[in-house]
Motif scaffolding. Structure first.
Motif, PDB file in Angstrom:
ATOM      1  N   GLN A 194       0.830  -1.203   0.000  1.00 22.91           N
ATOM      2  CA  GLN A 194       0.000   0.000   0.000  1.00 22.91           C
ATOM      3  C   GLN A 194       0.868   1.258   0.000  1.00 22.91           C
ATOM      4  N   ALA A 195       1.953   1.227   0.747  1.00 24.08           N
ATOM      5  CA  ALA A 195       2.849   2.385   0.780  1.00 24.08           C
ATOM      6  C   ALA A 195       3.484   2.620  -0.587  1.00 24.08           C
ATOM      7  N   GLU A 202       1.449   9.199  -6.286  1.00 24.43           N
ATOM      8  CA  GLU A 202       1.868  10.587  -6.057  1.00 24.43           C
ATOM      9  C   GLU A 202       2.903  11.040  -7.077  1.00 24.43           C
ATOM     10  N   ASN A 203       3.781  10.155  -7.448  1.00 27.83           N
ATOM     11  CA  ASN A 203       4.826  10.493  -8.424  1.00 27.83           C
ATOM     12  C   ASN A 203       4.328  10.376  -9.869  1.00 27.83           C
ATOM     13  N   ASN A 204       3.060   9.991 -10.016  1.00 31.54           N
ATOM     14  CA  ASN A 204       2.414   9.942 -11.335  1.00 31.54           C
ATOM     15  C   ASN A 204       3.134   8.994 -12.298  1.00 31.54           C
ATOM     16  N   TYR A 205       3.528   7.839 -11.784  1.00 30.78           N
ATOM     17  CA  TYR A 205       4.188   6.860 -12.650  1.00 30.78           C
ATOM     18  C   TYR A 205       3.224   6.294 -13.696  1.00 30.78           C
ATOM     19  N   ILE A 206       1.909   6.476 -13.496  1.00 31.20           N
ATOM     20  CA  ILE A 206       0.934   5.899 -14.412  1.00 31.20           C
ATOM     21  C   ILE A 206       1.031   6.514 -15.805  1.00 31.20           C
ATOM     22  N   GLU A 207       1.659   7.691 -15.914  1.00 34.43           N
ATOM     23  CA  GLU A 207       1.776   8.331 -17.227  1.00 34.43           C
ATOM     24  C   GLU A 207       2.725   7.575 -18.146  1.00 34.43           C
TER      25      GLU A 207
END
Length: 539
Positions: A194-195, A202-207
């Motif tokens: 979860q962490a 938060e770091n937006n790695y999904i982009e």
């Protein structure tokens, strides 16, 4: 090992078991080790429904394509870079066959470097511990469970755990997958997982997610048991916009989707297993524009799913037109028509049809007409020797069912009258059993005993009595004391004696008088007896 093989056999459907055997035999013939891996092993152990089969071979699975197609499997897509086949096995079983490999990521969002590997190395490159298990299908180790990351324990604890700290960085699509698994199984993410999940968001790695990964995730939503719940979860996490920027829960035809899932459940209960994925995608994107739908379809790797999705409306219109034509003028013709079309077409038409006549025929096909099958007189057919062993049995039973549907056979008497001319002649009686030597000897002894001991007659004369045997001559004083026997002529007959079975009765002898020359004279024999008596008195 045997426990997992037994668990696999009772958890897989018959079509899935045949699919496992087919891939196993083809891989062995090609000299490749083959394993059941990923979600299939997870669902076997956890008890959830097994939606598809994942196979991993130590070799190039692209070499198996021709043999799979010869076995009537449909190869819908292939990935030359990952060495992967997307297959639909006989019985409408979805499967993926991939090469055991390692993946080395040098930069986030970039494709990994692929190299062949062993099965243990392949398990190390996976996303979560519950997916990093393999079940051997090879001779000598069949049923061996390989679980290097203790995924079975996480299944028991109902936790979703990543394999290493860089799991979400290397492949950002695992963020969507983690949310989808948590919604499907209702399992929480493990604390460290979860962490890492929150940090990657938060770091937006999904982009950095690739189009291939987006297409795979869209496809997986279509095969969920509760796709609307999954869609709401992805929307809440913010991942639905990643799959398509204009896709939201407001674009879903909720009423149509609910009707679809209910009808699918009813079809499953009577033995039909339609593939609902094309219809699910139709209702999940019901209010999206055609351009947006086309963009999503281009990303999905399974082209057979895309084609079925595109052809849903046209196939439904064609089927509805046929049901309103002379081709379905009678119940028997309608039954034949609906039995020949694919279940997916009936499923979609039952949800979307607006003509009452079409809906009524589909309803009768699933309910009323199936009850007519119970009127087929199976016990009486067995008495008439009309059994499944007959080559014509299937045709006879089908003809009776069609006549019952159309009302041409209205009673059991009429049905039997129709069946009697079709009955085969009765089978000949079985031949007499052969007797062995022991049986023949026992039969001969019984016959001999019966001949020697005839049964006693109730009426008539008694058999003649046997005469007594000739008495032996007395000696000494016993001769004087013994009374003189009368001749046989004056003696009464003795009691009747039953002859012995094994001995013949001795012939009757005439009694001999005491004066017979065979015996010593009476006077000479008496002297020694008197002298002996005198000696006894002296003593």
């Amino acid at each position: 090992m045997a426990d997992y093989i037994y668990t696999m056999e009772i958890r897989l459907t018959p079509d899935q078991q045949k699919g496992v055997t087919l891939v196993q035999d083809i891989a062995r013939a090609a000299g490749m080790n083959v394993y059941l891996t990923g979600g299939a092993v997870r669902d076997i152990i956890s008890g959830f429904s097994i939606r598809d089969l994942d196979f991993t071979v130590q070799g190039n699975p692209l070499k198996l394509q021709k043999e799979l197609e010869r076995a009537k499997a449909i190869v819908s897509a292939s990935d030359d870079d990952l060495k992967m086949l997307y297959v639909t096995l006989p019985g409408n079983v979805r499967a993926e066959i991939s090469m055991a490999r390692t993946e080395r990521y040098e930069k986030t969002g970039k494709p990994p470097f692929i190299s062949p590997a062993t099965i243990i190395e392949d398990l190390r490159r996976r996303d979560f511990t519950v997916n990093a298990m393999a079940l051997s299908l090879n001779p000598g180790s069949r049923g061996l469970l390989m679980d290097p990351f203790n995924g079975a324990a996480d299944i028991e604890a109902k936790l979703i755990r990543i394999l290493h700290n860089y799991a979400f960085v290397e492949d950002p699509s695992r963020l969507i997958r983690a949310a989808r698994f948590a919604a499907r199984f209702h399992w929480p993410l493990e604390e460290r997982t979860q962490a890492r999940f929150d940090s990657a968001r938060e770091n937006n790695y999904i982009e950095y997610i690739t189009d291939e990964a987006i297409g795979r995730e869209i496809e997986q939503v279509a095969y969920e048991d509760d796709p609307l719940h999954i869609l709401h979860t992805l929307e809440k996490e913010g991942w639905l916009k990643v799959l398509h920027p204009r896709w939201s829960s407001a674009k879903v035809d909720t009423a149509g989707l609910a009707h679809l899932m209910k009808t699918r459940q009813q079809m499953n209960e009577i033995g039909y297993s339609p593939d609902p994925a094309p219809a699910v995608m139709y209702f999940l994107t019901g209010r999206l524009g055609d351009k947006d739908i086309t963009e999503m379809q281009k990303l999905i790797p399974r082209k057979d799913l895309v084609e079925a999705w595109r052809d849903l409306e046209d196939n439904a219109k064609t089927l509805a037109k046929r049901l309103n034509s002379k081709e379905a003028a009678t119940p028997s013709r309608t039954w034949k028509l609906l039995s020949e079309v694919r279940p997916e077409m009936i499923l979609f038409l039952a949800v979307t049809a607006r003509q009452q006549a079409v809906l009524q025929k589909i309803k009768n096909f699933f309910t009323k007409w199936r009850q007519v099958q119970q009127k087929i007189p199976l016990p009486e057919m067995t008495e008439l020797y009309i059994t499944p062993q007959m080559p014509e049995y299937g045709k006879i039973a089908n003809d009776v069912f069609m006549l019952l549907l159309d009302g041409k056979l209205r009673s059991r008497t009429e049905t039997l009258k129709y069946l009697k001319p079709l009955a085969p002649p009765p089978p000949p009686p079985p031949p007499a059993p052969r007797r062995g030597r022991a049986a023949k000897a026992a039969a001969a002894a019984m016959q001999a005993a019966t001949t020697a001991n005839p049964p006693a007659k109730k009426k008539g004369k008694e058999p003649p009595a046997a005469q007594p045997a000739k008495p032996s001559a007395p000696t000494g004083s016993a001769a004087k004391a013994a009374p003189v026997q009368k001749p046989a002529a004056t003696q009464k007959p003795a009691a009747t004696q039953k002859p012995v079975a094994t001995q013949k009765p001795a012939p009757a002898q005439k009694s001999v008088s005491p004066k017979s020359p065979q015996h010593p004279p009476k006077k000479k024999a008496a002297k020694p007896a008197r002298q002996q008596s005198k000696k006894k008195k002296r003593h």
